[in-house]
Design a protein around this motif. Sequence first.
Motif, PDB file in Angstrom:
ATOM      1  N   GLU A   1       4.511  15.798  -8.860  1.00  0.00           N
ATOM      2  CA  GLU A   1       3.905  14.715  -9.638  1.00  0.00           C
ATOM      3  C   GLU A   1       4.081  13.372  -8.945  1.00  0.00           C
ATOM      4  OE1 GLU A   1       4.226  12.696 -14.109  1.00  0.00           O
ATOM      5  OE2 GLU A   1       5.440  14.443 -13.566  1.00  0.00           O
ATOM      6  N   GLU A   2       5.226  13.172  -8.269  1.00  0.00           N
ATOM      7  CA  GLU A   2       5.485  11.901  -7.606  1.00  0.00           C
ATOM      8  C   GLU A   2       4.628  11.703  -6.369  1.00  0.00           C
ATOM      9  OE1 GLU A   2       7.798  14.105  -8.366  1.00  0.00           O
ATOM     10  OE2 GLU A   2       8.762  13.145 -10.099  1.00  0.00           O
ATOM     11  N   GLN A   3       4.065  12.799  -5.827  1.00  0.00           N
ATOM     12  CA  GLN A   3       3.284  12.702  -4.600  1.00  0.00           C
ATOM     13  C   GLN A   3       1.790  12.570  -4.848  1.00  0.00           C
ATOM     14  OE1 GLN A   3       4.570  16.425  -2.866  1.00  0.00           O
ATOM     15  NE2 GLN A   3       6.065  15.381  -1.538  1.00  0.00           N
ATOM     16  N   VAL A   4       1.334  12.880  -6.051  1.00  0.00           N
ATOM     17  CA  VAL A   4      -0.092  12.920  -6.368  1.00  0.00           C
ATOM     18  C   VAL A   4      -0.534  11.579  -6.939  1.00  0.00           C
ATOM     19  CG1 VAL A   4      -1.866  14.062  -7.746  1.00  0.00           C
ATOM     20  CG2 VAL A   4      -0.013  15.402  -6.736  1.00  0.00           C
ATOM     21  N   PHE A   5      -1.707  11.132  -6.501  1.00  0.00           N
ATOM     22  CA  PHE A   5      -2.219   9.838  -6.955  1.00  0.00           C
ATOM     23  C   PHE A   5      -2.549   9.880  -8.441  1.00  0.00           C
ATOM     24  CE2 PHE A   5      -5.726   6.930  -7.877  1.00  0.00           C
ATOM     25  CZ  PHE A   5      -5.193   5.737  -7.409  1.00  0.00           C
ATOM     26  N   LYS A   6      -2.064   8.869  -9.144  1.00  0.00           N
ATOM     27  CA  LYS A   6      -2.347   8.700 -10.556  1.00  0.00           C
ATOM     28  C   LYS A   6      -2.366   7.206 -10.834  1.00  0.00           C
ATOM     29  CE  LYS A   6      -1.121  10.593 -15.075  1.00  0.00           C
ATOM     30  NZ  LYS A   6      -0.129  11.395 -15.849  1.00  0.00           N
ATOM     31  N   LEU A   7      -3.436   6.741 -11.469  1.00  0.00           N
ATOM     32  CA  LEU A   7      -3.616   5.310 -11.655  1.00  0.00           C
ATOM     33  C   LEU A   7      -2.462   4.683 -12.430  1.00  0.00           C
ATOM     34  CD1 LEU A   7      -5.700   3.184 -10.886  1.00  0.00           C
ATOM     35  CD2 LEU A   7      -6.764   3.498 -13.134  1.00  0.00           C
ATOM     36  N   SER A   8      -1.934   5.398 -13.405  1.00  0.00           N
ATOM     37  CA  SER A   8      -0.845   4.847 -14.225  1.00  0.00           C
ATOM     38  C   SER A   8       0.441   4.672 -13.419  1.00  0.00           C
ATOM     39  CB  SER A   8      -0.594   5.750 -15.433  1.00  0.00           C
ATOM     40  OG  SER A   8      -0.210   7.053 -15.020  1.00  0.00           O
ATOM     41  N   ARG A   9       0.586   5.417 -12.305  1.00  0.00           N
ATOM     42  CA  ARG A   9       1.796   5.320 -11.491  1.00  0.00           C
ATOM     43  C   ARG A   9       1.635   4.317 -10.341  1.00  0.00           C
ATOM     44  NH1 ARG A   9       5.813   8.973 -11.433  1.00  0.00           N
ATOM     45  NH2 ARG A   9       6.054   8.513  -9.214  1.00  0.00           N
ATOM     46  N   LEU A  10       0.477   3.690 -10.233  1.00  0.00           N
ATOM     47  CA  LEU A  10       0.207   2.837  -9.087  1.00  0.00           C
ATOM     48  C   LEU A  10       1.239   1.724  -8.911  1.00  0.00           C
ATOM     49  CD1 LEU A  10      -1.830   2.570  -6.786  1.00  0.00           C
ATOM     50  CD2 LEU A  10      -3.158   1.021  -8.223  1.00  0.00           C
TER      51      LEU A  10
ATOM     52  N   GLY B   1       0.803  -1.218   0.000  1.00  0.00           N
ATOM     53  CA  GLY B   1       0.000   0.000   0.000  1.00  0.00           C
ATOM     54  C   GLY B   1       0.837   1.270   0.000  1.00  0.00           C
ATOM     55  N   ASN B   2       0.146   2.410   0.170  1.00  0.00           N
ATOM     56  CA  ASN B   2       0.799   3.710   0.241  1.00  0.00           C
ATOM     57  C   ASN B   2      -0.273   4.775   0.476  1.00  0.00           C
ATOM     58  OD1 ASN B   2       2.732   5.738   0.171  1.00  0.00           O
ATOM     59  ND2 ASN B   2       3.690   4.992  -1.714  1.00  0.00           N
ATOM     60  N   VAL B   3       0.178   6.023   0.642  1.00  0.00           N
ATOM     61  CA  VAL B   3      -0.715   7.181   0.712  1.00  0.00           C
ATOM     62  C   VAL B   3      -0.257   8.185  -0.346  1.00  0.00           C
ATOM     63  CG1 VAL B   3      -1.255   6.882   3.147  1.00  0.00           C
ATOM     64  CG2 VAL B   3       0.672   8.326   2.490  1.00  0.00           C
ATOM     65  N   TRP B   4      -1.206   9.028  -0.798  1.00  0.00           N
ATOM     66  CA  TRP B   4      -0.932  10.016  -1.830  1.00  0.00           C
ATOM     67  C   TRP B   4      -1.691  11.307  -1.545  1.00  0.00           C
ATOM     68  CZ3 TRP B   4      -2.094   4.946  -2.699  1.00  0.00           C
ATOM     69  CH2 TRP B   4      -1.200   4.179  -3.460  1.00  0.00           C
ATOM     70  N   PHE B   5      -1.249  12.387  -2.188  1.00  0.00           N
ATOM     71  CA  PHE B   5      -2.083  13.582  -2.295  1.00  0.00           C
ATOM     72  C   PHE B   5      -3.082  13.359  -3.423  1.00  0.00           C
ATOM     73  CE2 PHE B   5       1.813  16.017  -0.646  1.00  0.00           C
ATOM     74  CZ  PHE B   5       1.376  15.912   0.659  1.00  0.00           C
ATOM     75  N   LEU B   6      -4.177  14.111  -3.392  1.00  0.00           N
ATOM     76  CA  LEU B   6      -5.200  13.945  -4.423  1.00  0.00           C
ATOM     77  C   LEU B   6      -5.130  15.028  -5.493  1.00  0.00           C
ATOM     78  CD1 LEU B   6      -7.672  12.370  -5.433  1.00  0.00           C
ATOM     79  CD2 LEU B   6      -9.093  13.842  -4.000  1.00  0.00           C
ATOM     80  N   LYS B   7      -4.949  16.274  -5.055  1.00  0.00           N
ATOM     81  CA  LYS B   7      -4.950  17.389  -5.998  1.00  0.00           C
ATOM     82  C   LYS B   7      -3.540  17.653  -6.519  1.00  0.00           C
ATOM     83  CE  LYS B   7      -8.929  19.867  -4.103  1.00  0.00           C
ATOM     84  NZ  LYS B   7      -9.424  21.175  -3.607  1.00  0.00           N
ATOM     85  N   LYS B   8      -3.458  18.034  -7.793  1.00  0.00           N
ATOM     86  CA  LYS B   8      -2.162  18.340  -8.395  1.00  0.00           C
ATOM     87  C   LYS B   8      -1.495  19.517  -7.705  1.00  0.00           C
ATOM     88  CE  LYS B   8      -3.313  16.566 -13.003  1.00  0.00           C
ATOM     89  NZ  LYS B   8      -3.429  16.897 -14.453  1.00  0.00           N
ATOM     90  N   SER B   9      -2.303  20.455  -7.207  1.00  0.00           N
ATOM     91  CA  SER B   9      -1.760  21.639  -6.553  1.00  0.00           C
ATOM     92  C   SER B   9      -1.189  21.336  -5.170  1.00  0.00           C
ATOM     93  CB  SER B   9      -2.842  22.711  -6.422  1.00  0.00           C
ATOM     94  OG  SER B   9      -3.974  22.202  -5.722  1.00  0.00           O
TER      95      SER B   9
END
Length: 777
Positions: free
Chosen positions: A702-711, A690-698
């Motif tokens: 880029e490495e901290q924000v959730f993106k399905l392709s980077r999962l 697992g992991n945690v992420w930020f949701l908003k791009k702001s």
Amino acid sequence: MSTSHRSPHTLFWKFLVAAWLIFLMDSCTVVRKYPEQQPFVYKTNINVIGNFTNEHRKELEAGLTNQLDDSMQARKLDRLVVSVLRHPPVFDSASADKTVEFMRYYLNSLGYFQDSITYSREIKPKGDQYRTYVTFDVKPGKIVRLDSISYTMKDSALQALNNAHLDQALIKKGDPFAQAVIAAERDRITELFRNNGYLRFSSDEIYGLWDTLDISLLQPRLDPFEQLEVWQELRKRRENPTANLEMRLKPLTDSSKLWKYYVGNVTVYPNYTIDTLNGQRHEETVKDVQIIQHGYEFKSKIFPSNIYLKRGDLYNQRRYLRTLNRFNNLGTWRVVNIDQVPRKGQDTVDFVIRLTPAKKYSFTTNLEGSVNQSPISGNLLGIGINAGIQNRNFSRAANLANTNIRYGVELGANEISQFIQTQQVSLSHNISIPRFLFPEFGFVEKFKERFRGNIRSLFSFNAANTERRLLYNLTTINGGWGYEFQRRRWLLTVRLPNIEYSYLQQRDSLTRLIEQNPSLRNIFTDGFISSVVANYTLTGGNNRALNVLRANVEESGLLTGMIRNSFLDKHLYRFIKADVEVARLIRFTKSSIALRAFAGVGYEFEFTRDPAKRNNLPFFKQYFSGGPNSMRAWQLRRLGPGSTVQPFTGANSIPDRYGDVQIEVNAEYRFPVAKPLGIPVNGALFTDIGNVWFLKKSAGTEEQVFKLSRLPQDIAIGVGAGLRIDLSFFVIRFDYAYKVKDPSPDARNASYQNKFFAYPFFKGDQFQLGINYPFIF
């Protein structure tokens, strides 16, 4: 290679070897006080023969094992390294024959009537021991299935009532002719009658009449072609045996068992004890319920709403049991007894409810602890002291009031210094009212009448102060009103409203961190929350597998935010947060597998007035990973967000990691290890993903924000092993984990990022000490 930097592959194989040695411990058995010069039962095996699924075969083996005669069981006690077999029974063929009988009865109860059971024994001498291995070969044969089902109640009213509810029958054509399902159907019919006024009707009044052969097949036939058809039909019956079942009503000598009863008088003794039988009594009637008590310990008005037996209503066993369970669940009374008193020669039954109060006040204290440790970064020891008082009859209305005080610290230690990292003081006060307190509208009364579960009204108040050394001081005050609805296996809790205010004082270290990392300004904020919170829990399963589903939703500021004033514009958080958790515990004969999946997301609305609050949830509402109950290969709050590579200490550091999105999957295999001094010690092999992420791009890079392709890239993986010491009232847990894949290492370990088994031994391991199991099971 130096000893301080062992190969991760070597570490992995040593880990597997250690786990395998744990499994092998059980194979070493010491026999003590055995019969001399006589064969004794050393091991008993059961071999089920037939075309069965693995699951069904295991069920049969477990059931047949329970049929072993005591003289055929070799009971071993697990010790730390070996198993000990004391006083093994002498092998006796009479005990084996008796076991065969027990097994045959068991198979018959499941619908197997063409069984074949044999046993064999093998003596393997070892020194002066005559170890006897007994094997039972069980061939259940073809299961007998129901071909037809009929009901003969003889009484026209009962027959009509039964026919009207045949869609609820628990047996149908094609089901196994098994004792358990037929008994369950008999109980269903009895419950149906008792829920429709037949108070004195019992399951003993119904019996099953069955046959396994069509009588018409025995009639003589002259036509050879007809006789051939008969032989063919008999052959089919042997290959697919069937039975015809008729549920019948026994001849009754007591006609009152066929009477419909109606509810008469209801009398309640709220403080019934031997000492108060002859004392001065206070009597009062409220809504047709007579309350007789000694003194004024309880308010009389609270009883009618908890009694579901109304004068003049047709007797209903469901309502009787609901009343009984209601008083038991309140917790105010330790003994609840409801006597049903039919009036002689009448169709009326009176009810006498005798309640023996529990002790009004109870005090509790406990000590809790957890450890997060790393040879590189030091350790974090958490210690908490709790003290509480419970009032089981608050305001003389059977309300439960709980007041708790807690003090906890997290101690950080390394080679240079030792100090308190975090300390928290909290006070909480909660009142549970066993009634639905709401303005008396028509639909409210209908809802309370129709809802068949338990309803509680809840008031809660909490205040806490948390000092995070060198970072911040956080003061939180929270109050809420809500309701709890519980029925069978589900529980719904709604808090409306939930009011929370948090005041954050930044320390110098946090101020410098924010200057170096401006994005932290959007996380470490204080403010006001006016929310609606809903929590739903659903449990299910059976003895072999348990399932739990939890879902939580919180929304803040959607309506409150429409009110414009300077305080709300500056402090109000406007967000929605939802998460769901699913867990499953699969039990085997001696071991089990625990599975858990969690997903959560929180979104701060763009129309939040304060720009500093728009990018993230407040940090005290965000998700975090690591620690003894989450990703165990990481310290608490030391994972994520995403594929972050930043230091935890020093310049440009982020000591604590939070996120607005969390995904986590856990799997744990548990098995017995030993039982020293009668205390079960169990082992575990586990993996956390697992992991945690930020949701908003702001909110971050880029490495901290959730993106399905980077999962696949952002997911962290840890594996480990542990021990659980089961002290019955709680479990002490030791877990040792290793970072298989780390997407967010400290900047000093950036070369290990997202590489499998890259960490050397003293950098990638983590020890955890926890209380109870890491998640639901």
